[in-house]
Design a protein around this motif. Structure first.
Motif, PDB file in Angstrom:
ATOM      1  N   ALA A 257       0.828  -1.207   0.000  1.00 44.32           N
ATOM      2  CA  ALA A 257       0.000   0.000   0.000  1.00 44.32           C
ATOM      3  C   ALA A 257       0.864   1.258   0.000  1.00 44.32           C
ATOM      4  CB  ALA A 257      -0.921  -0.004   1.219  1.00 44.32           C
ATOM      5  N   LEU A 258       1.907   1.281   0.824  1.00 46.60           N
ATOM      6  CA  LEU A 258       2.805   2.442   0.884  1.00 46.60           C
ATOM      7  C   LEU A 258       3.512   2.655  -0.446  1.00 46.60           C
ATOM      8  CD1 LEU A 258       4.459   1.920   4.401  1.00 46.60           C
ATOM      9  CD2 LEU A 258       2.710   3.598   3.790  1.00 46.60           C
ATOM     10  N   CYS A 259       4.005   1.553  -1.017  1.00 45.72           N
ATOM     11  CA  CYS A 259       4.740   1.659  -2.273  1.00 45.72           C
ATOM     12  C   CYS A 259       3.823   2.078  -3.420  1.00 45.72           C
ATOM     13  CB  CYS A 259       5.404   0.313  -2.589  1.00 45.72           C
ATOM     14  SG  CYS A 259       6.472   0.352  -4.038  1.00 45.72           S
ATOM     15  N   GLY A 260       2.641   1.476  -3.495  1.00 51.22           N
ATOM     16  CA  GLY A 260       1.702   1.838  -4.554  1.00 51.22           C
ATOM     17  C   GLY A 260       1.269   3.285  -4.458  1.00 51.22           C
ATOM     18  N   ALA A 261       0.940   3.726  -3.247  1.00 52.00           N
ATOM     19  CA  ALA A 261       0.531   5.120  -3.050  1.00 52.00           C
ATOM     20  C   ALA A 261       1.677   6.068  -3.369  1.00 52.00           C
ATOM     21  CB  ALA A 261       0.060   5.318  -1.612  1.00 52.00           C
ATOM     22  N   GLY A 262       2.893   5.728  -2.917  1.00 49.67           N
ATOM     23  CA  GLY A 262       4.041   6.600  -3.132  1.00 49.67           C
ATOM     24  C   GLY A 262       4.423   6.727  -4.591  1.00 49.67           C
ATOM     25  N   LEU A 263       4.471   5.617  -5.312  1.00 48.23           N
ATOM     26  CA  LEU A 263       4.838   5.667  -6.725  1.00 48.23           C
ATOM     27  C   LEU A 263       3.781   6.402  -7.545  1.00 48.23           C
ATOM     28  CD1 LEU A 263       6.280   2.071  -7.292  1.00 48.23           C
ATOM     29  CD2 LEU A 263       7.537   4.220  -7.065  1.00 48.23           C
ATOM     30  N   ALA A 264       2.508   6.196  -7.221  1.00 52.55           N
ATOM     31  CA  ALA A 264       1.444   6.912  -7.932  1.00 52.55           C
ATOM     32  C   ALA A 264       1.541   8.412  -7.678  1.00 52.55           C
ATOM     33  CB  ALA A 264       0.081   6.386  -7.493  1.00 52.55           C
TER      34      ALA A 264
ATOM     35  N   LYS B 130       9.035  -6.385   6.304  1.00 59.44           N
ATOM     36  CA  LYS B 130       9.060  -6.662   7.737  1.00 59.44           C
ATOM     37  C   LYS B 130       8.626  -5.403   8.466  1.00 59.44           C
ATOM     38  CE  LYS B 130      12.948  -9.903   7.339  1.00 59.44           C
ATOM     39  NZ  LYS B 130      14.353 -10.182   7.738  1.00 59.44           N
ATOM     40  N   TRP B 131       8.210  -5.576   9.700  1.00 59.22           N
ATOM     41  CA  TRP B 131       7.731  -4.418  10.450  1.00 59.22           C
ATOM     42  C   TRP B 131       8.802  -3.331  10.572  1.00 59.22           C
ATOM     43  CZ3 TRP B 131       2.936  -3.304  10.955  1.00 59.22           C
ATOM     44  CH2 TRP B 131       1.970  -4.302  11.097  1.00 59.22           C
ATOM     45  N   ASP B 132      10.064  -3.749  10.726  1.00 58.25           N
ATOM     46  CA  ASP B 132      11.106  -2.755  10.979  1.00 58.25           C
ATOM     47  C   ASP B 132      11.518  -1.957   9.747  1.00 58.25           C
ATOM     48  OD1 ASP B 132      12.324  -4.808   9.664  1.00 58.25           O
ATOM     49  OD2 ASP B 132      13.896  -5.167  11.139  1.00 58.25           O
ATOM     50  N   VAL B 133      11.008  -2.312   8.563  1.00 54.98           N
ATOM     51  CA  VAL B 133      11.346  -1.533   7.365  1.00 54.98           C
ATOM     52  C   VAL B 133      10.211  -0.600   6.929  1.00 54.98           C
ATOM     53  CG1 VAL B 133      12.835  -3.402   6.561  1.00 54.98           C
ATOM     54  CG2 VAL B 133      10.500  -3.238   5.678  1.00 54.98           C
ATOM     55  N   LEU B 134       9.101  -0.617   7.660  1.00 54.44           N
ATOM     56  CA  LEU B 134       7.929   0.159   7.234  1.00 54.44           C
ATOM     57  C   LEU B 134       7.942   1.610   7.700  1.00 54.44           C
ATOM     58  CD1 LEU B 134       5.064  -2.451   7.814  1.00 54.44           C
ATOM     59  CD2 LEU B 134       6.298  -1.946   5.699  1.00 54.44           C
ATOM     60  N   LEU B 135       8.650   1.911   8.772  1.00 49.80           N
ATOM     61  CA  LEU B 135       8.577   3.246   9.360  1.00 49.80           C
ATOM     62  C   LEU B 135       9.112   4.320   8.428  1.00 49.80           C
ATOM     63  CD1 LEU B 135       7.887   5.041  11.751  1.00 49.80           C
ATOM     64  CD2 LEU B 135      10.164   4.557  12.688  1.00 49.80           C
TER      65      LEU B 135
ATOM     66  N   PRO C 239       9.587   4.444   4.997  1.00 48.97           N
ATOM     67  CA  PRO C 239       8.726   4.793   3.857  1.00 48.97           C
ATOM     68  C   PRO C 239       7.412   5.444   4.270  1.00 48.97           C
ATOM     69  CG  PRO C 239       8.848   2.409   4.146  1.00 48.97           C
ATOM     70  CD  PRO C 239       9.903   3.004   5.020  1.00 48.97           C
ATOM     71  N   PHE C 240       6.881   5.054   5.433  1.00 49.39           N
ATOM     72  CA  PHE C 240       5.641   5.676   5.911  1.00 49.39           C
ATOM     73  C   PHE C 240       5.862   7.167   6.197  1.00 49.39           C
ATOM     74  CE2 PHE C 240       3.061   7.039   9.570  1.00 49.39           C
ATOM     75  CZ  PHE C 240       1.789   6.919   9.016  1.00 49.39           C
ATOM     76  N   ILE C 241       6.952   7.483   6.900  1.00 47.87           N
ATOM     77  CA  ILE C 241       7.251   8.882   7.211  1.00 47.87           C
ATOM     78  C   ILE C 241       7.493   9.673   5.931  1.00 47.87           C
ATOM     79  CG2 ILE C 241       8.937  10.420   8.291  1.00 47.87           C
ATOM     80  CD1 ILE C 241       9.339   8.301  10.442  1.00 47.87           C
ATOM     81  N   ALA C 242       8.260   9.100   5.000  1.00 53.09           N
ATOM     82  CA  ALA C 242       8.543   9.779   3.737  1.00 53.09           C
ATOM     83  C   ALA C 242       7.260  10.051   2.955  1.00 53.09           C
ATOM     84  CB  ALA C 242       9.512   8.947   2.903  1.00 53.09           C
ATOM     85  N   LEU C 243       6.359   9.062   2.920  1.00 52.57           N
ATOM     86  CA  LEU C 243       5.094   9.225   2.198  1.00 52.57           C
ATOM     87  C   LEU C 243       4.240  10.321   2.825  1.00 52.57           C
ATOM     88  CD1 LEU C 243       3.083   8.319   0.029  1.00 52.57           C
ATOM     89  CD2 LEU C 243       2.265   6.565   1.624  1.00 52.57           C
ATOM     90  N   VAL C 244       4.130  10.327   4.149  1.00 56.04           N
ATOM     91  CA  VAL C 244       3.324  11.345   4.835  1.00 56.04           C
ATOM     92  C   VAL C 244       3.877  12.744   4.561  1.00 56.04           C
ATOM     93  CG1 VAL C 244       2.660  12.244   7.091  1.00 56.04           C
ATOM     94  CG2 VAL C 244       2.505   9.790   6.637  1.00 56.04           C
ATOM     95  N   ILE C 245       5.194  12.893   4.618  1.00 55.33           N
ATOM     96  CA  ILE C 245       5.814  14.205   4.375  1.00 55.33           C
ATOM     97  C   ILE C 245       5.534  14.682   2.954  1.00 55.33           C
ATOM     98  CG2 ILE C 245       8.020  15.415   4.121  1.00 55.33           C
ATOM     99  CD1 ILE C 245       9.082  13.722   6.432  1.00 55.33           C
ATOM    100  N   VAL C 246       5.723  13.795   1.977  1.00 54.32           N
ATOM    101  CA  VAL C 246       5.522  14.180   0.573  1.00 54.32           C
ATOM    102  C   VAL C 246       4.054  14.503   0.301  1.00 54.32           C
ATOM    103  CG1 VAL C 246       5.698  13.417  -1.821  1.00 54.32           C
ATOM    104  CG2 VAL C 246       7.531  12.886  -0.207  1.00 54.32           C
TER     105      VAL C 246
END
Length: 360
Positions: free
Chosen positions: A86-93, A214-219, A221-228
Motif C-alpha cells: 500500500a505504501l509503495c503503490g501510493a508513493g509511486l502513484a 518486515k515491520w522494521d522496514v515500514l517506518l 517509507p511511511f514517514i517519507a510518504l506522509v511528508i511528501v
C-alpha cells in the motif's frame, strides 16, 4: 442565474469527489483483508478481520476461536507485506503525479530521473560484489538507497544546474543519460556474476518484489510518504498553475524554480526510499495518475488523494496475482504491473493528442 448554476456544478463535483474518496477508502480496506487471506495457507476473511481488530485492541474484542498459528501468519508475515504494498503503490502513484506535472509530460513516471537504474546498480553491486565495505554498505537495501540517491543528486545537479534553471527538457534528458549509464553498469555487474544464483537474485530484485517486507522496514517509507503528501497538498495550487506553462506561472506570481526544485527533491527522496526496499516496480506512476485524471481532472488536491488510494489498491492486487498465479512460486511483482501498464502506455503514445499543460 449563471452564478447559481456554477454553484450547483461545483457542489456536484465536490459530492462526486467525496463519493470516490469514500468508495476507494472502503475498497482499500476490503482489498487489504482479502490480500491477507490469500496465500499458500488460505485464511477466512472473517478470521483476518477478527485477528486484526484483536491485535489493534490488545485482544479486547473477540474470543480466540481460531488456530493461533493464523495470528503469526497474519500479523508477522502477510500484514507487513500488504502495508508495504500500500505504501509503495501510493508513493509511486503520487510521484507519478508530481513528475508529470513538473515535466508537463503525460508519459513521465517516478523513474524518469534514473532513480530506479541507480537503485538497481547499487543493489546488484551488493549482490554480486558483496557490498561496498569502505562505505559500510553491506545490505541490498543500503546499496539500493545509496545508488538511487546518487542518481537523483546527479540528475538534479546537471538537469537543473543546482536549481538555477527550470528547463524540463534538460532535466528529462539528464535523467535519460544517467539512467543509461547506471543501466549499463548494472548489466556489466550481472554479466560478471560468479554464479547463476547471484544473477537470478539480481534479476529478481531489478523487477521488484514485496518479499522483504518486515515491520522494521515500514517506518521510514511511511514517514517519507506522509511528508511528501503533506507538502504536495500544501503546494497543490502551485502545481495547478504549473500546468499552464512556466511563463504563465511566473506572471501569476509562482516561483517556478523553487517549486520545481522542492517537488523534484521530494519525489526523489520518496522514490529512492521505496525502490531501496521493493526494487523497481514499473508503470504504477504512469498508469494510476491518468486513471485518476479521468475522475479529478487537473485538480492536484484531488489527484493526490485519489492517486494514493488507487495506487495502493493496484499494487496490493498485483502482489496477490504475483503470489497466486503459479503457487508456490512467487513471480516478481514488476511483471504483473508491466503487463497492465504496457498496453496502457501503448494506448497513450498512439493517441492523437496526449499533451496536457502549457509550454516551457
Amino acid at each position: 442565474m449563471d452564478i447559481s448554476l456554477e454553484n450547483k456544478t461545483n457542489l456536484s463535483k465536490k459530492r462526486g469527489f467525496l463519493f470516490w474518496s469514500i468508495g476507494l477508502s472502503i475498497l482499500l480496506v476490503l482489498t487489504i483483508i482479502a490480500a491477507i487471506a490469500v496465500g499458500s495457507t488460505y485464511i477466512e476473511p472473517g478470521v483476518v478481520y477478527k485477528v486484526l481488530l484483536n491485535k489493534l485492541s490488545n485482544g479486547a474484542i473477540f474470543d480466540v476461536t481460531w488456530n493461533t498459528m493464523f495470528e503469526n501468519i497474519i500479523w508477522e508475515i502477510r500484514l507487513p507485506r500488504v502495508i508495504l504494498g500500500a505504501l509503495c503503490g501510493a508513493g509511486l502513484a503520487l510521484c507519478g503525479v508530481l513528475m508529470q506535472c513538473v515535466t508537463k509530460n503525460p508519459i513521465a513516471e517516478p523513474y524518469i530521473l534514473g532513480i530506479s537504474s541507480g537503485a538497481s546498480c547499487g543493489a546488484v553491486a551488493v549482490i554480486v560484489l558483496g557490498g561496498i565495505s569502505t562505505l559500510g554498505i553491506t545490505s541490498i537495501t543500503g546499496g539500493a538507497f545509496l545508488g538511487s540517491i546518487l542518481s537523483g543528486v546527479l540528475v538534479f545537479a546537471i538537469g537543473t544546474q543546482m536549481g538555477r534553471t527550470s528547463s524540463t527538457t534538460r532535466l528529462v534528458l539528464s535523467g535519460m543519460a544517467i539512467s543509461t549509464i547506471f543501466g549499463a553498469l548494472t548489466n556489466l555487474l550481472i554479466y560478471s556474476a560468479k554464479n547463476s544464483n547471484q544473477a537470478k537474485n539480481a534479476l529478481f530484485w531489478t523487477i521488484g518484489s514485496l518479499g522483504g517486507a518486515k515491520w522494521d522496514v515500514l517506518l521510514f517509507p511511511f514517514i517519507a510518504l506522509v511528508i511528501v503528501i503533506a507538502v504536495s497538498f500544501a503546494m497543490s495550487k502551485s502545481l495547478d498553475v504549473l500546468l499552464l506553462g512556466d511563463d504563465s506561472a511566473v506572471i501569476l506570481g509562482i516561483n517556478v524554480k523553487l517549486v520545481k526544485s522542492i517537488i523534484i527533491l521530494l519525489a526523489t527522496l520518496l522514490t529512492s526510499t521505496l525502490v531501496a526496499i521493493t526494487g523497481a516496480i514499473g508503470f504504477i506512476g504512469l498508469v494510476v495518475p491518468h486513471i485518476c485524471r479521468t475522475i479529478a481532472g487537473s485538480d492536484h488536491k484531488k489527484l493526490i488523494i485519489l492517486s494514493s488510494l488507487v495506487g495502493a489498491i493496484f499494487l496490493i492486487l498485483s502482489d496477490v496475482a504475483a503470489r497466486g498465479l503459479f503457487p508456490p512460486i512467487e513471480i516478481p511483482i514488476g511483471i504483473i504491473t508491466s503487463l497492465v501498464g504496457g498496453p496502457f502506455f501503448l494506448y497513450l503514445i498512439s493517441a492523437k493528442n496526449y499533451s496536457f499543460g502549457g509550454n516551457d
